[in-house]
Design a protein around this motif. Structure first.
Motif, PDB file in Angstrom:
ATOM      1  N   THR A 175       0.823  -1.220   0.000  1.00 55.84           N
ATOM      2  CA  THR A 175       0.000   0.000   0.000  1.00 55.84           C
ATOM      3  C   THR A 175       0.852   1.263   0.000  1.00 55.84           C
ATOM      4  N   THR A 176       2.176   1.126  -0.025  1.00 56.04           N
ATOM      5  CA  THR A 176       3.138   2.241   0.007  1.00 56.04           C
ATOM      6  C   THR A 176       2.992   3.091   1.265  1.00 56.04           C
ATOM      7  N   VAL A 177       2.476   2.487   2.356  1.00 58.93           N
ATOM      8  CA  VAL A 177       2.380   3.227   3.623  1.00 58.93           C
ATOM      9  C   VAL A 177       3.778   3.421   4.211  1.00 58.93           C
ATOM     10  N   GLY A 178       4.506   2.320   4.391  1.00 58.59           N
ATOM     11  CA  GLY A 178       5.892   2.387   4.830  1.00 58.59           C
ATOM     12  C   GLY A 178       6.094   3.114   6.141  1.00 58.59           C
ATOM     13  N   TYR A 179       5.693   2.466   7.268  1.00 64.10           N
ATOM     14  CA  TYR A 179       5.850   3.112   8.568  1.00 64.10           C
ATOM     15  C   TYR A 179       7.315   3.348   8.931  1.00 64.10           C
ATOM     16  N   GLY A 180       8.205   2.500   8.465  1.00 60.51           N
ATOM     17  CA  GLY A 180       9.629   2.753   8.654  1.00 60.51           C
ATOM     18  C   GLY A 180      10.294   1.954   9.743  1.00 60.51           C
ATOM     19  N   HIS A 181       9.523   1.204  10.593  1.00 60.58           N
ATOM     20  CA  HIS A 181      10.185   0.452  11.655  1.00 60.58           C
ATOM     21  C   HIS A 181      10.781  -0.849  11.130  1.00 60.58           C
ATOM     22  N   MET A 231       5.440  -2.191  -7.063  1.00 56.55           N
ATOM     23  CA  MET A 231       4.885  -2.035  -8.408  1.00 56.55           C
ATOM     24  C   MET A 231       3.570  -2.797  -8.547  1.00 56.55           C
ATOM     25  N   ILE A 232       3.530  -4.023  -8.022  1.00 51.41           N
ATOM     26  CA  ILE A 232       2.295  -4.812  -8.067  1.00 51.41           C
ATOM     27  C   ILE A 232       1.181  -4.090  -7.316  1.00 51.41           C
ATOM     28  N   GLY A 233       1.519  -3.500  -6.174  1.00 57.76           N
ATOM     29  CA  GLY A 233       0.516  -2.788  -5.388  1.00 57.76           C
ATOM     30  C   GLY A 233      -0.062  -1.600  -6.126  1.00 57.76           C
ATOM     31  N   LEU A 234       0.797  -0.812  -6.781  1.00 59.19           N
ATOM     32  CA  LEU A 234       0.304   0.344  -7.536  1.00 59.19           C
ATOM     33  C   LEU A 234      -0.629  -0.088  -8.660  1.00 59.19           C
ATOM     34  N   LEU A 235      -0.238  -1.137  -9.395  1.00 60.34           N
ATOM     35  CA  LEU A 235      -1.084  -1.620 -10.493  1.00 60.34           C
ATOM     36  C   LEU A 235      -2.389  -2.196  -9.972  1.00 60.34           C
ATOM     37  N   ALA A 236      -2.315  -2.975  -8.886  1.00 61.52           N
ATOM     38  CA  ALA A 236      -3.514  -3.621  -8.354  1.00 61.52           C
ATOM     39  C   ALA A 236      -4.521  -2.597  -7.854  1.00 61.52           C
ATOM     40  N   PHE A 237      -4.053  -1.589  -7.121  1.00 58.68           N
ATOM     41  CA  PHE A 237      -4.981  -0.585  -6.597  1.00 58.68           C
ATOM     42  C   PHE A 237      -5.543   0.287  -7.714  1.00 58.68           C
ATOM     43  N   ALA A 238      -4.754   0.515  -8.766  1.00 59.33           N
ATOM     44  CA  ALA A 238      -5.283   1.257  -9.911  1.00 59.33           C
ATOM     45  C   ALA A 238      -6.410   0.472 -10.581  1.00 59.33           C
ATOM     46  N   LEU A 239      -6.222  -0.838 -10.716  1.00 55.04           N
ATOM     47  CA  LEU A 239      -7.259  -1.678 -11.323  1.00 55.04           C
ATOM     48  C   LEU A 239      -8.506  -1.736 -10.451  1.00 55.04           C
ATOM     49  N   VAL A 240      -8.323  -1.917  -9.149  1.00 56.55           N
ATOM     50  CA  VAL A 240      -9.473  -1.992  -8.249  1.00 56.55           C
ATOM     51  C   VAL A 240     -10.229  -0.667  -8.231  1.00 56.55           C
ATOM     52  N   VAL A 286      17.041  -5.134   3.664  1.00 58.00           N
ATOM     53  CA  VAL A 286      18.498  -5.060   3.626  1.00 58.00           C
ATOM     54  C   VAL A 286      18.982  -6.024   2.543  1.00 58.00           C
ATOM     55  N   GLY A 287      19.864  -5.555   1.699  1.00 59.85           N
ATOM     56  CA  GLY A 287      20.407  -6.417   0.646  1.00 59.85           C
ATOM     57  C   GLY A 287      19.609  -6.313  -0.643  1.00 59.85           C
ATOM     58  N   TYR A 288      20.257  -6.779  -1.728  1.00 60.77           N
ATOM     59  CA  TYR A 288      19.653  -6.636  -3.047  1.00 60.77           C
ATOM     60  C   TYR A 288      18.417  -7.511  -3.221  1.00 60.77           C
ATOM     61  N   VAL A 289      18.475  -8.740  -2.738  1.00 58.68           N
ATOM     62  CA  VAL A 289      17.365  -9.667  -2.968  1.00 58.68           C
ATOM     63  C   VAL A 289      16.094  -9.174  -2.282  1.00 58.68           C
ATOM     64  N   THR A 290      16.201  -8.824  -1.010  1.00 61.63           N
ATOM     65  CA  THR A 290      15.015  -8.358  -0.280  1.00 61.63           C
ATOM     66  C   THR A 290      14.532  -7.024  -0.826  1.00 61.63           C
ATOM     67  N   SER A 291      15.449  -6.138  -1.183  1.00 62.18           N
ATOM     68  CA  SER A 291      15.049  -4.853  -1.763  1.00 62.18           C
ATOM     69  C   SER A 291      14.358  -5.047  -3.110  1.00 62.18           C
ATOM     70  N   LEU A 292      14.862  -6.022  -3.889  1.00 56.40           N
ATOM     71  CA  LEU A 292      14.227  -6.308  -5.178  1.00 56.40           C
ATOM     72  C   LEU A 292      12.804  -6.831  -4.983  1.00 56.40           C
ATOM     73  N   ILE A 293      12.603  -7.697  -3.996  1.00 54.93           N
ATOM     74  CA  ILE A 293      11.258  -8.208  -3.705  1.00 54.93           C
ATOM     75  C   ILE A 293      10.330  -7.062  -3.298  1.00 54.93           C
ATOM     76  N   ALA A 294      10.835  -6.171  -2.439  1.00 57.87           N
ATOM     77  CA  ALA A 294      10.024  -5.041  -1.987  1.00 57.87           C
ATOM     78  C   ALA A 294       9.687  -4.103  -3.140  1.00 57.87           C
ATOM     79  N   ALA A 295      10.657  -3.869  -4.035  1.00 59.03           N
ATOM     80  CA  ALA A 295      10.401  -2.989  -5.176  1.00 59.03           C
ATOM     81  C   ALA A 295       9.352  -3.603  -6.110  1.00 59.03           C
ATOM     82  N   PHE A 296       9.478  -4.900  -6.341  1.00 59.49           N
ATOM     83  CA  PHE A 296       8.500  -5.572  -7.210  1.00 59.49           C
ATOM     84  C   PHE A 296       7.110  -5.550  -6.579  1.00 59.49           C
ATOM     85  N   GLU A 297       7.037  -5.750  -5.274  1.00 57.80           N
ATOM     86  CA  GLU A 297       5.732  -5.717  -4.602  1.00 57.80           C
ATOM     87  C   GLU A 297       5.116  -4.327  -4.657  1.00 57.80           C
TER      88      GLU A 297
END
Length: 337
Positions: free
Chosen positions: A133-139, A156-165, A143-154
């Motif tokens: 939901t791109t809220v990102g409380y920050g707590h 993008m999926i969230g933006l597209l999904a909420f636009a469709l809904v 860390v690292g490329y793999v986890t950051s890549l998963i978060a970045a992909f998610e």
């Protein structure tokens, strides 16, 4: 369309010097699009919800899925349930990805959980919901490329999904629907000095419908000279097929005169011919300024004989007309003429 009189001489057409009575009769035959081959008795053409009683087979998966149409037209409870299911499922999937990448790659995860695998999974689940939901409380942060890549992909999926809904929600709210309620049964009742086939409708919503037009077609099986049965359609002339305003109920009447295809019919005749009355209603929705329509049908066993509809409204409440919607289906005995 009036039934052809038996004494009427068929008109022939000259086709290259050949007179063809059959071609002329076929050109004049009325057909709603169901054709004449649907001759299985005791199966309705239009379901009570207005859909066609047709089951398609051997079509492609995507044509059968018809996703956009399904999401726009399904019930609100089912639509919201699917949205919630998609939201929870997506977060469960990405929480599993974060756990596979290693919970240690989510900085702050151990600070907000009890350190157990179960606690870490639900911590990853709520981090996924914040990322989606791109809220990102920050707590918690990747860390690292793999986890950051998963978060970045998610993200993008969230933006597209909420636009469709959001688009689907707008489409559902902006789609005009004719909320017309039909009486449970049609009736054969006395009408002036003859009898009439009737049904009654009301607008269940407070918004205004204007320029209502109704078409009624009788579908029944008839026998050819060789004994085979085919389905034939007759347009039923209504006493009034159009009204400008629709503030109360409306009883639509087909007078059964000598020219009516129902003239001389009995309940047994309608049952034997598998008769069905097909109804199409069109109107202008004043709120959306768009044309809306609805379909309905009555089969032979949904017609009451010798009954008339009870009055639904009265004006004895301080000059205001009171319409009781619960009386839509109420009828009283009425001997036929």
């Amino acid at each position: 369309m009036k039934a052809q009189s038996p004494n009427t001489r068929p008109v022939t057409k000259n086709l290259g010097g050949i007179n063809s009575t059959l071609v002329e009769q076929e050109e004049r035959r009325q057909d709603l699009g169901f054709g004449t081959k649907l001759n299985d008795a005791y199966s309705r053409l239009i379901n009570k919800d207005g859909s066609f009683n047709i089951n398609r087979v051997n079509d492609s998966f995507w044509d059968r899925l018809n996703l956009y149409n399904r999401l726009i037209t399904m019930r609100w409870s089912k639509f919201l349930g699917l949205v919630l299911l998609f939201y929870v499922s997506e977060n469960l999937v990405f929480a599993s990805f974060y756990m596979l990448a290693g919970p240690e790659n989510l900085r702050g995860l151990l600070d907000v959980t009890d350190g157990s695998t179960f606690g870490q999974f639900w911590g990853a689940f709520f981090f996924s919901a914040q990322t989606l939901t791109t809220v990102g409380y920050g707590h918690i942060s990747p860390v690292g490329y793999v986890t950051s890549l998963i978060a970045a992909f998610e993200s993008m999926i969230g933006l597209l999904a909420f636009a469709l809904v959001t688009g689907l929600l707008y489409g559902r709210f902006s789609r005009p629907v004719a909320h017309i309620r039909f009486s449970r049964n049609a009736v054969f009742a006395p009408y002036l000095d003859v009898n009439g086939w009737m049904f009654r409708i009301i607008n269940t919503r407070s918004h205004q419908l204007i320029d209502l037009q109704v078409e009624v077609t009788l579908s029944r099986l008839e026998a050819k000279p060789d004994g085979t049965r085919y389905r034939r359609y007759y347009g039923l002339n209504l006493e009034r097929a159009k009204v400008t305003f629709f503030p109360t109920n409306w009883t639509l009447v087909h007078p059964i005169t000598s020219e009516s295809p129902l003239h001389g019919c009995t309940p047994e005749d309608l049952k034997e011919s598998d008769a069905e009355f097909l109804i199409l209603l069109r109107a202008m929705d004043d709120t959306f300024s768009q044309v809306v329509h609805t379909r309905y049908s009555y089969r032979f066993d949904e017609v009451l004989w010798g009954r008339k509809y009870r009055v639904m409204f009265d004006s004895s409440h301080q000059g205001i007309v009171r319409l009781d919607l619960d009386k839509l289906d109420d009828t009283d005995p009425a001997p036929l003429n």
